[in-house]
Scaffold this active site. Sequence first.
Site, PDB file in Angstrom:
ATOM      1  CD  GLU A 127      -2.670  -1.411   2.438  1.00  0.00           C
ATOM      2  OE1 GLU A 127      -1.996  -1.799   3.417  1.00  0.00           O
ATOM      3  OE2 GLU A 127      -3.890  -1.231   2.497  1.00  0.00           O
ATOM      4  CD  GLU A 179      -3.204  -6.184   4.249  1.00  0.00           C
ATOM      5  OE1 GLU A 179      -3.440  -6.964   3.289  1.00  0.00           O
ATOM      6  OE2 GLU A 179      -2.635  -5.089   4.103  1.00  0.00           O
TER       7      GLU A 179
HETATM    8  N1  CAA Z   1       5.336  -6.953  11.439  1.00  0.00           N
HETATM    9  C1  CAA Z   1       6.231  -7.207  12.415  1.00  0.00           C
HETATM   10  N2  CAA Z   1       7.336  -8.001  12.249  1.00  0.00           N
HETATM   11  C2  CAA Z   1       7.498  -8.545  11.032  1.00  0.00           C
HETATM   12  C3  CAA Z   1       6.614  -8.332   9.981  1.00  0.00           C
HETATM   13  C4  CAA Z   1       5.488  -7.480  10.208  1.00  0.00           C
HETATM   14  N3  CAA Z   1       4.604  -7.175   9.249  1.00  0.00           N
HETATM   15  N4  CAA Z   1       7.045  -9.029   8.901  1.00  0.00           N
HETATM   16  C5  CAA Z   1       8.171  -9.651   9.288  1.00  0.00           C
HETATM   17  N5  CAA Z   1       8.462  -9.362  10.572  1.00  0.00           N
HETATM   18  C6  CAA Z   1       9.588  -9.843  11.374  1.00  0.00           C
HETATM   19  C7  CAA Z   1       9.400 -11.296  11.761  1.00  0.00           C
HETATM   20  O1  CAA Z   1       8.549 -11.411  12.886  1.00  0.00           O
HETATM   21  C8  CAA Z   1      10.835 -11.709  12.027  1.00  0.00           C
HETATM   22  O2  CAA Z   1      11.198 -11.224  13.284  1.00  0.00           O
HETATM   23  P1  CAA Z   1      11.882 -12.239  14.369  1.00  0.00           P
HETATM   24  O3  CAA Z   1      13.181 -12.642  13.701  1.00  0.00           O
HETATM   25  O4  CAA Z   1      12.050 -11.373  15.569  1.00  0.00           O
HETATM   26  O5  CAA Z   1      10.938 -13.377  14.517  1.00  0.00           O
HETATM   27  C9  CAA Z   1      11.619 -10.918  10.988  1.00  0.00           C
HETATM   28  O6  CAA Z   1      10.763  -9.837  10.576  1.00  0.00           O
HETATM   29  C10 CAA Z   1      11.963 -11.719   9.757  1.00  0.00           C
HETATM   30  O7  CAA Z   1      10.764 -12.284   9.253  1.00  0.00           O
HETATM   31  P2  CAA Z   1      10.593 -13.844   8.955  1.00  0.00           P
HETATM   32  O8  CAA Z   1      11.466 -14.654   9.846  1.00  0.00           O
HETATM   33  O9  CAA Z   1       9.132 -14.139   8.976  1.00  0.00           O
HETATM   34  O10 CAA Z   1      11.175 -13.912   7.474  1.00  0.00           O
HETATM   35  P3  CAA Z   1      10.766 -14.948   6.330  1.00  0.00           P
HETATM   36  O11 CAA Z   1      11.733 -14.696   5.218  1.00  0.00           O
HETATM   37  O12 CAA Z   1      10.628 -16.314   6.871  1.00  0.00           O
HETATM   38  O13 CAA Z   1       9.304 -14.482   5.871  1.00  0.00           O
HETATM   39  C11 CAA Z   1       7.634 -12.885   5.173  1.00  0.00           C
HETATM   40  C12 CAA Z   1       9.130 -13.233   5.253  1.00  0.00           C
HETATM   41  C13 CAA Z   1       6.910 -13.841   4.226  1.00  0.00           C
HETATM   42  C14 CAA Z   1       7.514 -11.454   4.631  1.00  0.00           C
HETATM   43  C15 CAA Z   1       6.999 -12.983   6.582  1.00  0.00           C
HETATM   44  O14 CAA Z   1       7.801 -12.262   7.503  1.00  0.00           O
HETATM   45  C16 CAA Z   1       5.607 -12.443   6.678  1.00  0.00           C
HETATM   46  O15 CAA Z   1       4.659 -13.103   6.254  1.00  0.00           O
HETATM   47  N6  CAA Z   1       5.441 -11.220   7.238  1.00  0.00           N
HETATM   48  C17 CAA Z   1       4.151 -10.635   7.484  1.00  0.00           C
HETATM   49  C18 CAA Z   1       3.513 -10.147   6.197  1.00  0.00           C
HETATM   50  C19 CAA Z   1       2.140  -9.578   6.482  1.00  0.00           C
HETATM   51  O16 CAA Z   1       1.232 -10.274   6.886  1.00  0.00           O
HETATM   52  N7  CAA Z   1       1.963  -8.251   6.247  1.00  0.00           N
HETATM   53  C20 CAA Z   1       0.719  -7.576   6.479  1.00  0.00           C
HETATM   54  C21 CAA Z   1       0.739  -6.904   7.825  1.00  0.00           C
HETATM   55  S1  CAA Z   1      -0.828  -6.202   8.278  1.00  0.00           S
HETATM   56  C22 CAA Z   1      -0.948  -4.770   7.412  1.00  0.00           C
HETATM   57  O17 CAA Z   1      -0.042  -4.392   6.707  1.00  0.00           O
HETATM   58  C23 CAA Z   1      -2.213  -4.008   7.594  1.00  0.00           C
HETATM   59  C24 CAA Z   1      -2.366  -2.851   6.665  1.00  0.00           C
HETATM   60  O18 CAA Z   1      -2.987  -2.945   5.640  1.00  0.00           O
HETATM   61  C25 CAA Z   1      -1.798  -1.607   6.998  1.00  0.00           C
END
Ligand code: CAA
Length: 256
Positions: A110, A130
């Site tokens: 976004e 989301e």
């Molecule tokens: N918020 C907080 N922390 C996050 C994050 C997020 N959105 N995305 C990643 N991180 C953190 C992880 O928790 C991790 O931290 P730790 O090492 O302390 O556990 C670190 O970043 C590295 O992430 P991963 O170990 O998960 O890395 P990966 O390569 O295995 O996976 C990924 C990468 C697929 C992007 C995965 O991190 C993921 O799915 N992240 C969340 C994506 C998501 O759902 N985004 C939407 C958020 S809600 C939103 O955005 C609402 C809106 O419309 C405004």
Amino acid sequence: MTETILTETRGRVGIVTLHRPDALNALNTTLMRELIEALEAFDADEGIGAIVLTGSERAFAAGADIKEMAAISHAEVIARDLFSTWDRLGRIRIPILAAVSGFALGGGCELAMMCDTVFASESAKFGQPEISLGVIPGLGGSQRLTRAVGKATAMDLVLTGRTIDAAEAARLGIVARVLPADSLLEETISVATGIAGRSRPAVIAAKESVNRAFESSLAEGLLFERRAFYGLFATDDRAEGMAAFIEKRPPEFRHR
Ligand code: CAA
């Protein structure tokens, strides 16, 4: 001194780099505030004519900070109007070019779409996941994405949360150019430098006119564009631009 972003200038281009490497640049409250303040400072600086917003090779931004949001109640979300600070991004007048590598998910996707154009590396991944968190896009994903890609594709992306690569994002109109990862930033800065060298009143009028297409009827948008076009005839940069063309020389704009 900022905690979550880095800023620098290259000539007339302001560069903001999202920098929360341990959280894949997740957008927490501090980052949101620091980013908006940096964009506003560049916008207010007459020495800057365009902004490049980028992240790391691994992530542009993996969304709003889920760990921060997990601790917030419904009442707090409403009382704090959690995402209202982002509205200020829409008031930046000079163009913002997003240079996206790696994850641009949720709020990261976004944020890219809030910018004026998006250049992506071949590794970039876009999506609105989301729905898997029990929520929906909250930074304009259901609106800007739908305007960019149409209803059927927006529904597909928002309801399934699936991730798409840069090539598909370009085909759908979310991304303007797909570039090799190692030249993404330099090429984006080079395009921004070109924009920043043009006449500022014309650049601002161009940005306002294109944005107007999303916010008005066609008739109102066409009227807005025509008035903006006529208005530019009052600038000496218009006279210089046209004279330079006829004299077969590069223009020297005064108002950059
Ligand atoms: N918020 C907080 N922390 C996050 C994050 C997020 N959105 N995305 C990643 N991180 C953190 C992880 O928790 C991790 O931290 P730790 O090492 O302390 O556990 C670190 O970043 C590295 O992430 P991963 O170990 O998960 O890395 P990966 O390569 O295995 O996976 C990924 C990468 C697929 C992007 C995965 O991190 C993921 O799915 N992240 C969340 C994506 C998501 O759902 N985004 C939407 C958020 S809600 C939103 O955005 C609402 C809106 O419309 C405004």
